[in-house]
Every structure is written in structure tokens, then in C-alpha cells.
Motif scaffolding. Structure first.
Motif, short mmCIF file in Angstrom:
data_model
loop_
_atom_site.label_atom_id
_atom_site.label_comp_id
_atom_site.label_asym_id
_atom_site.label_seq_id
_atom_site.Cartn_x
_atom_site.Cartn_y
_atom_site.Cartn_z
N GLY A 89 0.91 -1.10 -0.26
CA GLY A 89 0.05 -0.34 0.42
C GLY A 89 0.65 1.22 -0.11
N HIS A 90 2.16 1.14 1.35
CA HIS A 90 2.82 2.07 1.07
C HIS A 90 3.54 2.88 -0.55
N ARG A 91 3.64 1.00 -1.23
CA ARG A 91 4.87 1.32 -2.42
C ARG A 91 3.91 2.03 -3.68
N LEU A 92 2.30 1.05 -3.43
CA LEU A 92 1.32 2.04 -4.61
C LEU A 92 0.85 3.54 -3.76
N LEU A 93 1.09 4.51 -3.22
CA LEU A 93 1.05 5.41 -2.85
C LEU A 93 2.48 6.20 -3.29
N ASP A 94 2.75 5.73 -2.69
CA ASP A 94 4.09 6.40 -3.24
C ASP A 94 4.90 7.12 -4.94
N TYR A 95 4.32 5.70 -5.35
CA TYR A 95 4.00 5.39 -6.77
C TYR A 95 3.24 6.26 -7.29
N SER A 96 2.11 5.94 -7.21
CA SER A 96 0.42 7.25 -7.44
C SER A 96 1.01 8.90 -7.85
N ILE A 97 1.79 9.12 -6.23
CA ILE A 97 2.27 10.56 -6.36
C ILE A 97 3.43 11.37 -6.85
N ASN A 98 4.01 9.93 -6.86
CA ASN A 98 5.68 10.40 -7.55
C ASN A 98 4.89 10.62 -9.70
N TYR A 99 4.02 9.53 -9.89
CA TYR A 99 3.68 9.90 -11.20
C TYR A 99 2.86 11.52 -11.50
N ILE A 100 2.33 11.54 -10.18
CA ILE A 100 1.35 12.91 -10.09
C ILE A 100 2.43 14.26 -10.71
N ASN A 101 3.22 14.02 -9.72
CA ASN A 101 4.56 14.64 -9.65
C ASN A 101 5.52 15.51 -10.40
N PHE A 102 6.03 14.18 -11.23
CA PHE A 102 6.91 14.33 -12.36
C PHE A 102 6.25 13.98 -13.52
N THR A 103 5.18 13.49 -13.50
CA THR A 103 4.68 12.83 -15.12
C THR A 103 3.41 14.08 -15.28
N LEU A 104 2.76 13.44 -14.79
CA LEU A 104 1.47 14.84 -14.39
C LEU A 104 2.05 16.66 -14.15
N LYS A 105 3.43 16.68 -13.46
CA LYS A 105 3.73 18.41 -13.48
C LYS A 105 2.57 18.06 -12.27
N GLU A 106 2.05 18.04 -11.48
CA GLU A 106 0.59 18.85 -10.26
C GLU A 106 1.94 18.25 -8.73
N LYS A 107 1.51 19.30 -8.26
CA LYS A 107 2.28 19.34 -6.39
C LYS A 107 1.15 19.14 -5.72
N ASN A 108 -0.24 18.92 -6.16
CA ASN A 108 -0.97 18.72 -5.11
C ASN A 108 -2.30 18.72 -5.55
N ILE A 109 -2.74 17.13 -4.03
CA ILE A 109 -3.09 16.18 -4.34
C ILE A 109 -4.14 15.99 -3.29
N ARG A 110 -5.17 15.92 -3.55
CA ARG A 110 -6.32 15.79 -3.19
C ARG A 110 -7.31 14.25 -3.17
N ILE A 111 -7.16 14.07 -1.80
CA ILE A 111 -7.76 12.25 -1.81
C ILE A 111 -8.97 12.66 -0.85
N SER A 112 -10.04 11.66 -1.34
CA SER A 112 -11.22 11.29 -0.12
C SER A 112 -11.07 10.14 0.53
N ALA A 113 -10.82 10.14 1.72
CA ALA A 113 -9.95 8.76 2.27
C ALA A 113 -11.08 8.38 3.42
#
Length: 147
Positions: A89-113
Motif C-alpha cells: 500500500g505504501h509503495r502504491l501510494l508513493d508510486y501514484s504520488i510520484n506519477y502525479i508530481n513528475f509525469t502530470l507535473k502537479e504538486k497538490n493532491i486531494r483524496i477522499s480517505a
């Protein structure tokens, strides 16, 4: 562990079937929650697929800013039950955050947890943003990660 990110149109039929099966297994059966998982948003999402020996064991949906929230977002974050104590789960979340930061070039991320997972998301820098609410009968809270 092998990670893939695909748009809806790039998914194979077997990948689509596997991700829907995993989402149903966890969100509907395991959490005993009857809700509309097929919500018409899969076509807008990037699908993060985590495979172990060609078996889908982890999954998340990523949205560009404006497609779900005004910020980029991650949702449907799930790990097959037998892999949850292995940091997948931690690896999945890290991978997803990095994809948003580096591929989509976005820094702010919102989730419904789901509220019981607040501490899990806080380990990745997310902070509670607002009051809790019920979604499909399960307590949730909005969380934000600002980089």
C-alpha cells in the motif's frame, strides 16, 4: 513487483476485468458496502496497476486536476488482503504520488480517505482538510498533500 499506468483506452480486457474484480472484492465484498463502483469516471482516469507474478494485487485511480477535484487526485486505492502487511500500500501510494508530481507535473493532491486510514495517508504527508462525512455509509474525510 511490476507497476503499470494506463489510460482507460490502453487497458486490455483482462486488465480491466482484473481491476474491476479487485475493486469488487475489496470495496463491495470485504467492506460489505453496496455502492455504484462503475461510476463513469474510469474513462477519465489513469489506472495504476501493481502486479506480482502477473497477478493484480494493487490498484489506484489517478485524476488530472479538474477531473474529480480542483487538484489532482488519487482514489480507489486498494491492495489485495494477503499483501497488506508487506508495505504494498505504501509503495502504491508513493508510486501514484510520484506519477502525479513528475509525469502530470502537479504538486497538490486531494483524496477522499476512509477515516480509519488517516494515519496511513499522514505518513505520506497528507493532512486532513475539513470535516468528516459519510460516503456510501463509510466515514470519510478529505485530505490534501501540498508539495
Amino acid at each position: 513487483m511490476e507497476w503499470k499506468v494506463k489510460t482507460y483506452k490502453q487497458l486490455t480486457l483482462n486488465e480491466l476485468y482484473s481491476l474491476l474484480q479487485l475493486r469488487s472484492e475489496v470495496f463491495v465484498v470485504e467492506q460489505d458496502c453496496v455502492y455504484q463502483d462503475i461510476d463513469g469516471k474510469d474513462q477519465l482516469a489513469y489506472h495504476v496497476l501493481g502486479f506480482e507474478k502477473n497477478k493484480l494485487i494493487a490498484y489506484a485511480r489517478i485524476f488530472n486536476k479538474g477531473d474529480y477535484f480542483k487538484e489532482a487526485s488519487i482514489g480507489r486505492i486498494i491492495v489485495k488482503a494477503e499483501y497488506r502487511k508487506k508495505d504494498v500500500g505504501h509503495r502504491l501510494l508513493d508510486y501514484s504520488i510520484n506519477y502525479i508530481n513528475f509525469t502530470l507535473k502537479e504538486k497538490n493532491i486531494r483524496i477522499s480517505a476512509q477515516q480509519y486510514l488517516i494515519a496511513f495517508y499522514q505518513k505520506h504527508g497528507f493532512k486532513v482538510d475539513g470535516q468528516g462525512y459519510l460516503e456510501d455509509g463509510i466515514p470519510h474525510v478529505n485530505m490534501i498533500l501540498k508539495n
